[in-house]
Scaffold this motif. Structure first.
Motif, PDB file in Angstrom:
ATOM      1  N   TYR A   1     -26.793  -7.537  -8.924  1.00 41.43           N
ATOM      2  CA  TYR A   1     -26.850  -6.616 -10.054  1.00 41.43           C
ATOM      3  C   TYR A   1     -27.882  -7.093 -11.074  1.00 41.43           C
ATOM      4  N   THR A   2     -28.465  -6.136 -11.790  1.00 36.33           N
ATOM      5  CA  THR A   2     -29.289  -6.490 -12.941  1.00 36.33           C
ATOM      6  C   THR A   2     -28.365  -6.706 -14.136  1.00 36.33           C
ATOM      7  N   TRP A   3     -28.857  -7.455 -15.120  1.00 35.80           N
ATOM      8  CA  TRP A   3     -28.053  -7.804 -16.303  1.00 35.80           C
ATOM      9  C   TRP A   3     -28.083  -6.645 -17.289  1.00 35.80           C
ATOM     10  N   CYS A   4     -26.916  -6.234 -17.779  1.00 31.69           N
ATOM     11  CA  CYS A   4     -26.846  -5.110 -18.717  1.00 31.69           C
ATOM     12  C   CYS A   4     -25.754  -5.346 -19.745  1.00 31.69           C
TER      13      CYS A   4
ATOM     14  N   SER B   1     -34.135  -7.899 -16.778  1.00 33.22           N
ATOM     15  CA  SER B   1     -34.544  -6.609 -16.229  1.00 33.22           C
ATOM     16  C   SER B   1     -35.053  -6.695 -14.804  1.00 33.22           C
ATOM     17  N   ILE B   2     -35.682  -7.819 -14.468  1.00 36.11           N
ATOM     18  CA  ILE B   2     -36.280  -7.948 -13.144  1.00 36.11           C
ATOM     19  C   ILE B   2     -35.303  -8.574 -12.160  1.00 36.11           C
ATOM     20  N   GLY B   3     -34.605  -9.616 -12.613  1.00 30.82           N
ATOM     21  CA  GLY B   3     -33.718 -10.338 -11.720  1.00 30.82           C
ATOM     22  C   GLY B   3     -32.499  -9.531 -11.319  1.00 30.82           C
ATOM     23  N   SER B   4     -32.154  -9.586 -10.049  1.00 27.39           N
ATOM     24  CA  SER B   4     -30.934  -8.972  -9.534  1.00 27.39           C
ATOM     25  C   SER B   4     -30.139 -10.091  -8.875  1.00 27.39           C
ATOM     26  N   LEU B   5     -29.041 -10.502  -9.538  1.00 26.77           N
ATOM     27  CA  LEU B   5     -28.302 -11.683  -9.117  1.00 26.77           C
ATOM     28  C   LEU B   5     -26.857 -11.341  -8.772  1.00 26.77           C
ATOM     29  N   TYR B   6     -26.158 -12.328  -8.238  1.00 32.37           N
ATOM     30  CA  TYR B   6     -24.747 -12.163  -7.910  1.00 32.37           C
ATOM     31  C   TYR B   6     -23.902 -12.197  -9.180  1.00 32.37           C
TER      32      TYR B   6
END
Length: 479
Positions: A119-122, A223-228
Motif C-alpha cells: 500500500y501507499t502511505w495515506c 507517494s512513490i513507495g508501496s510497502l507492506y
C-alpha cells in the motif's frame, strides 16, 4: 533488497512540522532486545566481567522478556501450538497485532490480511500527517485500516497503523532473516519494509518504515513507495515525561530510566566528543555521576525511547537534553547480521536507526536504572463490606525496587463495588491508606494512573456485614 542492512539518507535542516500522536510516545515498558550474546569489535566472545574490555553491552543487562499470546477471531486466547490464529497480543506492551496470511507471492486485495498486499502511505489528517497526506489513491494505508474497522475485525473498530516505536517493539535483535518472532508472525515479508504511521519531520514527503529482514528503521517516500502493512490496536504507550533532577541527570517518568543530561565529554573541554564503540562502553561503565556508579550504554530500544519524532534536528527534547548533537549516537546492541557492526540512532532530523561499523566514532549518552514495572499491593486479607481496612501500594521497577522518584495519583478500583477513597496519592513511590469497599464477593484491587501498567492485588473475599446473634437470657428457675 535481500541484503540491505544499512540505510544512509542525506538529511538537511527543515522547519519542524507537528506530527501529532503519530510521532509516537515512549513506552512505559520496552521489551528486551532479545540479544543474549556478547561481542568484541568483530566476533562473539564470552561475556566480559566488570573491568574487562567490552563489558557493559546489551546482553549483560536483560529487560522484560518477550511474551506473546495467539488470539482467535473473537479475541480469545488459543494454545501456543495452535495451527490457526488471527491476532497476537504482546503481553508486555499490551499491543494487539494483526496476523498476515497466504504469503504465496500473489496480491489479493479482497483479503486485507493477505501478506503480499502492499500500500501507499495515506493520512488525510493535517494534525498527524507531518505536512503531506501522501498518496491516497487505490490501495493505500488508510483504505486498508478502514477495511479492518468496517469489518469489526476481531470484534474491534479501533485498528490503526502502528507508530514507528510500536513497530520497532516487534524487532528481535538476536537474529536476522527474519528479525521477528516468526512462530507468532508467519508470512512476514522480508523483501521490503512495513509502513508506520510516523511521518518524517524534516522531509514531509517521507514516513518511517521497518525492514524485518534485519530490523532497520528508516524513511520512505509516501507517494512513490508501496510497502507492506500490519495493523495494531491497544497498548500502553505514553509520551515521555521528563524530570530534570538538578544534578546532571534526567529521569523519564514514563520508562523509569535515568539519563545523563549531557552527551559524553571525554576530554573535558566542555563539548561532546565522538568515540569508538569500545570506548563508549568503557566511558559509561566508569562514569560516576550524581552519586551513581551503575551507568551503562543504552540498548537500541532504550536509546530509541528518547527520540521525539515531532522534533527537528536534533530529534529530542532539547529542553532536557540541550547539548544533543544532530548526529549518530551509539547503542549497546550489536547487529546480529554483521557482528562487526552495532546499532545506532540518528538524531539528525529524522531519527532513523541502523547498524554501522564499531570502529567508527559516534556520540554517547549513558543511562541507568531499570524500567518502570507496575504498582504493587501488599497482601490483602478477607474483609467486610463497608468496613475500613488499610492497604499499601508501591511503585516498583522491573527489579522489584521501589521507584522513589514517583509522585503521583492512582485510581483504585475493584471487581465488586466502589472503593473509597478512589484516588490515592503516592509520595516517593509509596502510599498507605485506609479504604472500604461497598460490594461483596471475590475481588482484586487495581491501581491505575493511566500511564504505567496497571497493578493488581491478590484475590480476597469481601463478605456482607452480619449482625451478632443474641440469645434470650436464661432466668433462674426457667430452663
Amino acid at each position: 533488497m535481500q541484503h540491505r542492512f544499512l540505510v544512509l539518507l542525506a538529511i538537511f535542516w527543515a522547519p519542524a512540522v507537528w506530527a501529532g500522536n503519530n510521532a509516537g510516545g515512549a513506552f512505559t515498558v520496552w521489551l528486551d532486545t532479545g540479544q543474549s550474546k556478547c561481542y568484541n569489535n568483530t566476533v562473539e566472545i564470552p561475556c566480559p566481567a566488570e573491568g574487562q574490555a567490552f563489558h557493559g553491552q546489551d546482553a549483560q543487562y536483560q529487560g522484560p522478556a518477550r511474551s506473546y499470546t495467539k488470539l482467535d477471531g473473537s479475541g480469545n486466547p488459543v494454545p501456543e501450538d495452535a495451527a490457526s490464529w488471527v491476532m497476537v497480543r504482546d503481553n508486555v506492551t499490551g499491543l494487539v497485532w494483526e496476523v498476515k496470511e497466504n504469503g504465496d507471492g500473489t496480491k489479493e486485495y479482497s483479503n486485507p490480511h493477505d501478506a503480499d498486499n502492499t500500500y501507499t502511505w495515506c493520512d488525510t489528517d493535517p494534525a498527524t500527517n507531518g505536512g503531506s497526506e501522501g498518496n491516497c489513491g487505490i490501495h493505500n494505508t488508510k483504505g486498508f485500516i478502514n477495511a479492518l474497522n468496517n469489518a469489526s475485525f476481531g470484534g474491534h473498530t479501533d485498528w490503526r497503523l502502528p507508530t514507528l516505536k510500536e513497530l520497532q517493539t516487534l524487532v528481535d535483535y538476536a537474529g536476522i532473516n527474519p528479525a521477528i518472532a516468526a512462530t507468532f508472525f508467519p508470512d512476514t515479508r522480508l523483501d521490503d519494509e512495513y509502513w508506520s504511521a510516523t511521518p518524517c519531520t524534516n522531509y514531509t514527503d517521507r514516513a518511517f518504515s521497518v525492514y524485518f529482514y534485519s530490523g532497520v528503521g528508516d524513511a520512505n517516500n509516501k507517494s512513490i513507495g508501496s510497502l507492506y502493512v500490519r495493523a495494531v490496536r491497544g497498548g500502553t504507550g505514553s509520551a515521555a515525561s521528563y524530570t530534570d533532577n538538578g544534578d546532571g541527570t534526567v529521569t523519564d517518568m514514563a520508562t523509569g530510566l535515568m539519563w545523563v543530561q549531557a552527551s559524553a565529554d571525554t576530554d573535558d573541554d566542555g563539548s561532546p566528543d565522538r568515540t569508538s564503540w569500545q570506548e563508549a562502553l568503557a566511558w559509561c561503565q566508569n562514569l560516576e555521576l550524581a552519586g551513581y556508579t551503575d551507568w551503562r550504554l543504552p540498548n537500541i530500544n532504550e536509546l530509541s525511547s528518547i527520540v521525539d519524532y515531532a522534533k527537528s534536528a536534533p530529534v529530542i527534547n532539547t529542553t532536557f537534553f540541550p547539548d544533543t548533537r544532530s548526529a549518530d549516537y551509539w547503542s549497546a546492541t550489536t547487529y546480529a547480521g554483521y557482528t562487526s557492526h552495532v546499532w545506532r540512532v540518528d538524531f539528525n532530523g529524522y531519527g532513523g536507526y541502523s547498524a554501522y561499523d564499531k570502529v567508527y566514532s559516534y556520540y554517547v549518552r549513558c543511562v541507568r536504572g531499570q524500567q518502570f514495572g507496575s504498582f504493587v499491593f501488599d497482601p490483602i486479607s478477607d474483609q467486610t463490606a463497608g468496613s475500613p481496612f488499610q492497604i499499601r501500594i508501591t511503585a516498583q521497577d522491573q527489579g522489584g525496587n521501589i521507584v522513589s522518584y514517583y509522585n503521583g495519583s492512582v485510581q483504585i478500583t475493584s471487581d465488586v463495588g466502589d472503593v473509597t477513597p478512589a484516588d490515592v496519592t503516592l509520595v516517593n513511590g509509596q502510599a498507605s491508606v485506609t479504604v472500604s469497599i461497598t460490594g461483596t464477593g471475590d475481588t482484586r484491587l487495581y491501581a491505575d494512573d493511566g500511564i504505567h501498567p496497571q497493578g493488581q492485588s491478590n484475590v480476597f473475599t469481601v463478605s456482607s456485614f452480619s449482625w451478632p446473634m443474641f440469645l434470650p437470657a436464661v432466668t433462674a428457675g426457667h430452663p
